[in-house]
Scaffold this motif. Structure first.
Motif, PDB file in Angstrom:
ATOM      1  N   VAL A  63      44.106  21.212  42.214  1.00 35.34           N
ATOM      2  CA  VAL A  63      45.105  21.185  43.148  1.00 35.34           C
ATOM      3  C   VAL A  63      45.078  20.470  44.269  1.00 35.34           C
ATOM      4  CG1 VAL A  63      47.310  22.161  43.655  1.00 35.34           C
ATOM      5  CG2 VAL A  63      46.313  23.025  41.903  1.00 35.34           C
ATOM      6  N   VAL A  64      43.906  20.791  44.979  1.00 35.51           N
ATOM      7  CA  VAL A  64      43.492  20.231  46.307  1.00 35.51           C
ATOM      8  C   VAL A  64      43.197  18.798  45.993  1.00 35.51           C
ATOM      9  CG1 VAL A  64      41.805  20.325  48.244  1.00 35.51           C
ATOM     10  CG2 VAL A  64      42.833  22.499  47.385  1.00 35.51           C
ATOM     11  N   GLN A  86      48.529  27.836  48.021  1.00 32.80           N
ATOM     12  CA  GLN A  86      48.098  28.494  49.498  1.00 32.80           C
ATOM     13  C   GLN A  86      46.638  27.568  50.092  1.00 32.80           C
ATOM     14  OE1 GLN A  86      47.891  32.539  48.856  1.00 32.80           O
ATOM     15  NE2 GLN A  86      49.969  32.918  49.622  1.00 32.80           N
ATOM     16  N   ALA A  87      45.828  27.408  49.387  1.00 32.26           N
ATOM     17  CA  ALA A  87      44.694  26.667  49.225  1.00 32.26           C
ATOM     18  C   ALA A  87      45.031  25.344  50.059  1.00 32.26           C
ATOM     19  CB  ALA A  87      43.683  26.570  48.258  1.00 32.26           C
ATOM     20  N   SER A  91      43.782  23.890  53.596  1.00 30.28           N
ATOM     21  CA  SER A  91      42.795  22.971  53.397  1.00 30.28           C
ATOM     22  C   SER A  91      43.297  21.579  53.823  1.00 30.28           C
ATOM     23  CB  SER A  91      41.980  22.822  52.364  1.00 30.28           C
ATOM     24  OG  SER A  91      42.549  22.466  51.122  1.00 30.28           O
ATOM     25  N   LYS A  92      44.765  21.237  53.268  1.00 26.09           N
ATOM     26  CA  LYS A  92      45.129  19.888  53.481  1.00 26.09           C
ATOM     27  C   LYS A  92      46.141  19.780  54.297  1.00 26.09           C
ATOM     28  CE  LYS A  92      42.860  17.472  50.093  1.00 26.09           C
ATOM     29  NZ  LYS A  92      42.730  16.222  50.104  1.00 26.09           N
ATOM     30  N   TRP A 135      36.152  33.459  43.838  1.00 25.26           N
ATOM     31  CA  TRP A 135      37.441  34.351  43.837  1.00 25.26           C
ATOM     32  C   TRP A 135      38.501  33.834  43.397  1.00 25.26           C
ATOM     33  CZ3 TRP A 135      41.154  34.735  47.980  1.00 25.26           C
ATOM     34  CH2 TRP A 135      41.960  36.029  47.605  1.00 25.26           C
ATOM     35  N   GLN A 136      38.697  32.554  44.017  1.00 22.95           N
ATOM     36  CA  GLN A 136      39.909  31.844  43.767  1.00 22.95           C
ATOM     37  C   GLN A 136      40.259  31.370  42.503  1.00 22.95           C
ATOM     38  OE1 GLN A 136      39.658  28.813  46.898  1.00 22.95           O
ATOM     39  NE2 GLN A 136      41.292  29.800  47.914  1.00 22.95           N
ATOM     40  N   THR A 137      38.949  30.992  41.939  1.00 25.94           N
ATOM     41  CA  THR A 137      38.728  30.680  40.361  1.00 25.94           C
ATOM     42  C   THR A 137      39.161  31.579  39.471  1.00 25.94           C
ATOM     43  OG1 THR A 137      37.344  28.721  40.934  1.00 25.94           O
ATOM     44  CG2 THR A 137      37.346  29.418  38.691  1.00 25.94           C
TER      45      THR A 137
END
Ligand SMILES: [Zn+2]
Length: 1050
Positions: A63-64, A86-87, A91-92, A135-137
């Motif tokens: 997604v990022v 949220q990531a 980050s973006k 953890w996110q994965t």
């Protein structure tokens, strides 16, 4: 509900690590937004369809980094996890996050958000020592498993990830939940979606290349957001939109300040930014923060035609002051869009980078710096135009980094160039989707569309009572306006009716068709084709008020006093009409003139009946003409301007009226129809503004700024005319006086210059401006809007809805659906204004493209068509700007070449290059050489040779070389210019089609780059649309000198 703690390790914007502990509440019930749901989730909003083979759950990294791929509308059933969203936000940044949110909102995209971290059974606690990424994965995988179970195994779930370890770890854990890489996913599920495959490899290349960049700084670091904000507040810094100079894109840019009138009077409304170090990686249209340099470092802007000449002039020379000059210290908002670039020839300007796959692509737009692209196709894509996106621009990199999105085709080919123009103006995806077309009513021979009895009961039926007819250009398909006129009360009352296509009956608010029309905002007209705002079944059929068929309409009916023509009563509402005649302008004018013209609708009738019907129609046309004259006179008294291209004429002609191209003999019936439309627009504006004083969509035309008339006044004076600019009335009157009987072009050029000095007419919401700003200067009306062309303008669709709501309010029914708020409406107005500007720009560029393609085929030295009469309309330091009426073309004429020679005219007028000097005066340029002095004055007719200046990476440009300072006379030059124009377009299209045929024949030998060609083309009928708008766009002034340009593009 279960309470737990969530520990986040975030990176602050300056790279510092921050540990945040948040209370976190878990729930058992979190909606799944799936049509397959067996658990009665409260799924309000968008729901994923049931008839898919699988849902896809992208991992955080996907997604990022690969959001663009997930944006393909072909991809269905995408579940975005909260973790991934949220990531993106962290980050973006906001821009990318908003993009994701818009995707989730857009009903045309089949994707939903799953709040996995609030779901008791899908949330995972982070383990000690577990990296954030792992953890996110795990969270995303857990969400995928939850879906599979929640949907009781009825839908397979595919998780896509770029983490190969995750593929190995998770892919065998649960049947029905597959974990594969993005590449594998595309190959297995979307083998045909070539564009996605190419985008994937281009993004992954760019990501790989990003690692291992140099460390040496090329630019100053941008200051942190807090510092910028504090600096702006304290007045130390200036905030504005960056506008890069078209003429000197390398060195000159301006920070255009918004609302410049209230503060920093010393600096004025713009700050010059000189050179790329000071520009500090900002690109055109970015919102930037600048710091002023000390006054000793302020500079002048250049005014010469040729780069490097007159660059460093001193203040006294042209009487102007040095401009406030600054440097950029930070960027508040990047406004990167899709850019078209050209891949350079291999031996050309290659980057010296260690990796031969990194190339510097040259943007088509001069104002954008070269973009570094990593690709494996560098060889295959030589000389091709490619769409790219910028990913980043670090302070250590001299150029921005980007990746390619898709290939348009070989530079110089018609289709490639047309697509380039569209993309450069942010006109994308001009195909109507299947889902959208399914919404539309059918009308076929087996299943003809019929009037609905329920509608029949609700609408006022005018089919028997009113003689309704339309007057349009020949061959017009989309008839959105019709007229009626009749005499009532024994001749004491005259009833005038304007009946407009009832588009909103077919286009429901919020439907896919509505959303598509809204994002297009207008129909786009190019030189050889058009891209419709609405699909053809509506625009050319069901909404089109064709002759002899029943149609729904929105009508305005005025009862006028037959003697004074004062309005006694107005009725607004929905009607059913059946237009009796579909007239064209010439036919209507012939009937008015008493000529024996053949009306096709009457061809089958017997002589008596024919005579009676003809008399009835002619009577109606005469009544209409009287009303039109009266209305026109009324506005004239108020000071309406007759400017070529301004709404006065363009209102109706704007997109359809070819005859107005021939300015010498406009037909009165044009004006009559235009007046009726202006009248309808005005009365609808009154209605919606009165009922919705804070949320009606109107159109204003602001008072022009007096100082912008400076050039016009000066130029007119040079010709012995006085132009009064105090009021619109004075301006209109003085323009009428400024006629040179020897040269009709003079008045036309003056009117065009007036138009150029005018601000753009703009849509706005009534709540966003004060009452005195509603005024329409050009039309001399206190309120105005657009109501009469809903088939090709979205503003009219909004106005129709407002009018319906207003009528409902009056009958006490309430507005029905909640109306758009003032803020929403103003946002919509901004969007439409911006799209209209893009439409105009696109049209202008496409006409220039055709002009260049036409002359590219000819040898300027031998072909007589390359020699033409030109008129000088602007004076520059080392040349003039000239206009060639025959082709509607304009270009600079250089008086000095790079060798320092100047144009010198002999006794017979013929010009040659001689060593000498150039001097500029307000109204003329003179050259002096050993042959003597030659003078080139404003409005002088000269003879030029037209050639094409090819630049390969950018658009071609016309070049005029002066070959005589006398007018050009030839046998062919007397024919009307518009004829030359349509011939020009036809010839270029014919040549391009031949070339296309040849290319098809050779296709076997060539790679498949032409697959994109013609993809977006909707209607290929040569559009004979007028020059009018193009002439209006004729830039008689450097647009960068006009401050409101930035306001209207904002
Ligand atoms: Zn559910």
């Amino acid at each position: 509900m279960i309470k737990t703690e969530k520990i986040l390790h975030l990176k602050s914007c300056r790279g510092r690590k921050v540990r945040v502990v948040r209370e976190h509440y878990l729930r058992e019930r979190v909606p799944c937004y799936s049509g397959v749901c067996q658990a009665d989730c409260v799924n309000d909003g968008k729901v994923l369809p049931e008839d898919l083979t699988h849902y896809v759950v992208p991992d955080v990294g996907v997604v990022v980094d690969y959001l663009e791929i997930l944006e393909f509308r072909e991809l269905q059933g995408i579940v975005f996890t909260q973790t991934a969203c949220q990531a993106v936000q962290h980050s973006k940044g906001r821009r990318q996050y908003n993009r994701l949110r818009n995707l989730l909102k857009d009903p045309r995209h089949d994707c939903v958000l799953f709040a996995n971290e609030f779901q008791e059974y899908s949330y995972c606690l982070r383990e000690k020592g577990e990296s954030q990424e792992k953890w996110q994965t795990r969270c995303v995988y857990s969400a995928a498993v939850w879906y599979y179970n929640h949907l009781a195994g009825m839908m397979d779930i595919v998780m896509i990830t770029e983490d190969q370890e995750a593929v190995a770890q998770y892919s065998c854990l649960n049947s029905g939940v597959y974990v594969i890489s993005v590449q594998e996913y595309l190959q297995n599920f979307w083998p045909e979606l070539q564009a996605a495959h190419e985008l994937y490899s281009s993004i992954s290349q760019a990501l790989q290349e990003k690692e291992g960049e140099g460390k040496e700084k090329e630019y100053a670091e941008h200051l942190p957001a807090e510092v910028l904000e504090a600096g702006i507040k304290s007045g130390r810094y200036i905030q504005g939109k960056l506008k890069v100079s078209k003429h000197r894109p390398q060195t000159e840019a301006f920070v255009m300040m918004e609302g410049f009138s209230n503060k920093s009077t010393e600096t004025g409304w713009r700050v010059l930014v000189h050179g790329d170090k000071n520009r500090n990686r900002a690109t055109d249209t970015d919102v930037v923060v600048a710091e002023l340099l000390p006054k000793s470092e302020w500079r002048w802007r250049a005014t010469a035609l040729t780069e490097g000449q007159g660059e460093e002039k001193s203040g006294e020379d042209n009487g102007s002051k040095a401009l406030p000059t600054g440097r950029i210290v930070g960027i508040l908002q990047r406004n990167w869009r899709d850019y078209v670039v050209t891949f350079p020839p291999r031996e050309g300007t290659q980057s010296q980078s260690r990796n031969s796959q990194r190339i510097l692509a040259v943007p088509w737009d001069h104002r954008i710096p070269k973009i570094r692209i990593s690709t494996q196709q560098a060889d295959a894509l030589q000389d091709h135009r490619v769409v790219v996106r910028i990913d980043s621009w670090e302070s250590t990199s001299f150029y921005p980094n980007g990746h390619s999105v898709r290939v348009l085709g070989r530079a110089g080919e018609l289709e490639t160039e047309v697509q380039t123009i569209l993309i450069e103006n942010c006109i994308n995806e001009l195909l109507f989707s299947d889902a959208q077309l399914r919404e539309l009513p059918a009308n076929s021979l087996d299943n003809p569309w019929k009037v609905d009895p329920a509608q029949e009961a609700e609408r006022r039926d005018l089919r028997e009572s009113h003689l309704v007819f339309s007057i349009d250009p020949k061959g017009c398909e989309d008839v959105d306006d019709t007229l009626s006129v009749r005499s009532l009360a024994g001749g004491e009352v005259l009833e005038l009716g304007v009946h407009i296509a009832d588009v909103t009956h077919f286009v429901t608010e919020g439907s896919l068709t509505d959303l598509e029309a809204r994002s297009r905002a207008t129909t786009y007209y190019l030189a050889d084709r058009r891209y419709d705002m609405l699909p053809a079944v509506l625009s050319a059929d069901l909404c089109s008020l064709l002759g002899g068929v029943d149609r729904y309409a929105m009508s305005v009916l005025w009862e006028l006093d037959a003697h004074t023509l004062n309005v006694k009563d107005v009725w607004y509402g929905r009607t059913i009409i059946r237009s009796s005649y579909q007239l064209h302008y010439e036919l209507a004018q012939a009937l008015l003139g008493g000529e024996r013209a053949e009306v096709p609708e009457l061809a089958q009738l017997g002589p008596d009946e024919k005579e009676a019907k003809l008399a009835q129609l002619t009577r109606a046309l005469k009544m209409l003409t009287d009303v039109g004259r009266h209305l026109r006179a009324q506005r004239d008294r108020g000071g309406a301007l007759e400017l070529e291209g301004l709404e006065v004429r363009a209102q109706l002609d704007e997109e359809r009226n070819i005859t107005a191209l021939v300015p010498r003999q406009p037909l009165e019936v044009h004006e009559t129809v235009a007046e009726c439309m202006i009248y309808a627009n005005h009365w609808v504006a009154r209605k919606i503004q009165e009922i919705f004083p804070h949320q009606a969509l109107l159109r204003c035309h602001p008072h022009p700024q007096q100082e912008l008339f400076g050039q016009l006044v000066e130029v007119a004076r040079a010709k012995g005319f006085t132009i009064e600019t105090g009021t619109n009335k004075a301006l209109a009157d003085s323009l009428d006086q400024a006629v040179d009987p020897q040269d009709p072009l003079v008045n036309r050029l003056l009117r065009m210059m007036t138009t150029q000095a005018m601000p753009q007419a703009l849509y706005f919401s009534t709540g966003a401006q004060s009452r005195d700003q509603y005024y329409h200067y050009g039309l001399a009306l206190d309120r105005y809007t657009h109501f009469t062309s809903p088939i090709r303008r979205y503003a009219d669709i909004i106005v129709h809805r407002l009018l319906i709501a207003a009528i409902a309010m009056e009958t006490g029914a309430g507005p029905g659906k909640a109306l758009a708020s003032n803020k929403e409406l103003q946002e919509m107005a901004r969007h439409i204004n911006q799209r209209n500007l893009a439409a105009k720009q696109t049209q202008k560029l496409s006409i220039e493209l055709f002009q260049c393609l036409y002359f590219k085929e000819r040898d300027p030295q031998t072909d007589e068509r390359c020699v033409a009469d030109a008129v000088i309309y602007s004076i520059l330091d080392d040349g003039v700007l000239a206009f060639v009426p025959e082709y509607g073309a304009r270009a600079p004429v250089y008086m000095k070449n790079r060798e320092g020679q100047v144009v010198s005219a002999g006794q017979d007028g013929s010009c040659e290059w001689q060593s000498g000097s150039v001097r500029r005066y307000p109204d003329r340029v003179t050259t002096t050489s050993s042959r003597g002095t030659s003078t080139f004055r404003l409005f002088d007719h000269i003879t030029v040779r037209i050639s094409v200046q090819s630049t390969h990476c950018h658009a071609d440009r016309l070049n005029f070389e002066v070959i005589s300072n006398k007018p050009y006379h030839s046998a062919g030059s007397q024919q009307p210019r518009s004829q030359g124009r349509s011939q020009l377009v036809q010839e270029v299209v014919r040549l391009a089609e031949e070339a296309y045929q040849q290319a098809q024949e050779k296709a076997a030998r060539r790679p498949r780059f032409s697959t994109e060609e013609r993809e977006f083309c909707q209607s290929k009928t040569p559009n004979l649309y007028s020059l009018l708008e193009e002439v209006r766009e004729l830039a008689l002034m450097d647009l960068e000198m006009v401050p409101q340009v930035c306001a209207t593009t904002a």
